[in-house]
Design an enzyme around this catalytic site. Structure first.
Site, PDB file in Angstrom:
ATOM      1  N   LYS A 110      -0.072   3.746  -2.599  1.00  0.00           N
ATOM      2  CA  LYS A 110      -1.115   4.765  -2.457  1.00  0.00           C
ATOM      3  C   LYS A 110      -0.546   6.176  -2.308  1.00  0.00           C
ATOM      4  O   LYS A 110      -1.276   7.156  -2.447  1.00  0.00           O
ATOM      5  CB  LYS A 110      -2.021   4.412  -1.284  1.00  0.00           C
ATOM      6  N   SER A 152       0.793  -1.234   0.000  1.00  0.00           N
ATOM      7  CA  SER A 152       0.000   0.000   0.000  1.00  0.00           C
ATOM      8  C   SER A 152       0.822   1.279   0.000  1.00  0.00           C
ATOM      9  O   SER A 152       0.255   2.376  -0.030  1.00  0.00           O
ATOM     10  CB  SER A 152      -0.950   0.011   1.197  1.00  0.00           C
ATOM     11  N   SER A 197      -5.975   3.115   4.542  1.00  0.00           N
ATOM     12  CA  SER A 197      -5.405   2.312   3.451  1.00  0.00           C
ATOM     13  C   SER A 197      -6.459   1.476   2.732  1.00  0.00           C
ATOM     14  O   SER A 197      -6.223   0.322   2.358  1.00  0.00           O
ATOM     15  CB  SER A 197      -4.285   1.403   3.971  1.00  0.00           C
TER      16      SER A 197
END
Length: 317
Positions: free
Chosen positions: A98, A95, A152
């Site tokens: 992101k 993640s 997330s």
């Protein structure tokens, strides 16, 4: 010698050769201007404001980061690589992806614009973090970015991508184009959330480049510093859907403490089976000087956070 002879030929001629354009020190393309004239515009080197390293950087008493795939600490004010281990090795970022999703969205969207979910948000991968989006749900980009970076949420990443890029595929192209423009040439994104894909990879150094660009945005800095986020978005019928989650960053939640001379401003976490445990942070020392630290593929949460504590301990050691 060849260069000297060519210069002599250009200035004096040779035999019957002649040139219509004479050399003059006032020409914009003149090498004389580049080295001699202070008022001439010159291009700054690409890496003039970057921390740069070709390989590992460590002192004899540097921390043992062998339980990680890669680790690095960058001093932004001094443009110094304080520590580096495998920083150019291609690894899955989970993640931490992101960060780029947020960066592209901030550059190309408006915080108050309304995003609408489609069936693209239906993620079925086991263990994927979701905020429960359904087709027809709506929220602003500002809300979406906060859910993306604080909690997330992978379904929110898909909604952002589709609404900002026109399609998820085009948004991913935008992510890769942005990466290359920043010099992150060892990066290839396949999705906006970081769930497992063998062709989805980056490096610790490339993440430094991406994160360094993202923290230029006040909104990004504000969000990554949040310990929790509460909001309300709406389903397709206009009914409220409450959201209330803590950050995934255990430094901000107080589970782990940085060294005494360091303040963790915030960052982004990431975990998948393929990527291991990952974390990137923005921190400041007692003088307010900023640092970016990153760990990829740590062998578990304890190795990740204890390793990051040791890494931050290298600041002004």
């Amino acid at each position: 010698m060849a260069a000297v002879l060519l210069t002599i030929l250009c200035f004096t001629g040779c035999g019957n050769l002649s040139y219509d354009m004479a050399y003059h020190v006032d020409y914009d393309v003149s090498s004389f201007n580049v080295v001699s004239r202070q008022d001439t515009r010159t291009a700054a080197p690409f890496a003039a404001n970057l921390c740069v390293t070709a390989g590992n950087v460590a002192e004899e008493d540097s921390p043992d980061m062998s339980l990680t795939g890669a680790a690095a600490l960058f001093g932004l004010d001094e443009k110094k690589v304080i520590y580096a281990r495998n920083v150019h090795e291609r690894l899955q970022p989970a993640s931490l992806t992101k960060v780029m999703t947020a960066l592209v969205a901030l550059e190309n969207g408006q915080l108050n614009q309304t995003l609408t979910a489609t069936n693209a948000v239906n993620i079925t991968e086991s263990g994927a973090v979701l905020c429960g989006l359904k087709s027809g749900d709506t929220m602003t980009l500002d809300q979406a970015l906060r859910i993306l970076l604080v909690y997330s949420s992978n379904d929110v990443a898909m909604m952002i991508a589709e609404n900002i890029g026109g399609s998820v595929e085009h948004f991913v192209e935008m992510m890769n184009e942005k990466a290359y423009s920043l010099g992150a040439t060892n990066t290839n994104f396949m999705n906006p959330h970081g769930l497992t894909d063998s062709e989805h990879y980056t490096t610790a150094y490339d993440l430094y480049l991406i994160f360094k660009e993202a923290i230029k945005y006040d909104t990004f800095n504000e969000i990554i510093h949040m310990s929790s986020y509460q909001t309300v978005f709406y389903d397709k019928d206009g009914k409220e859907k409450p959201f209330d989650k803590q950050t995934t960053n255990l430094f901000l939640r107080g589970n782990y403490q940085p060294p005494a001379n360091v303040t963790v401003i915030g960052g982004k976490t990431g975990t998948t089976n393929a990527a291991g445990n990952c974390l990137i942070l923005l921190s400041r020392d007692e003088n307010g000087s900023p640092y970016i630290s990153v760990i990829l593929r740590a062998e578990g949460g304890e190795a990740l956070y204890s390793g990051m504590q040791e890494l931050l301990g290298e600041i002004h050691k």
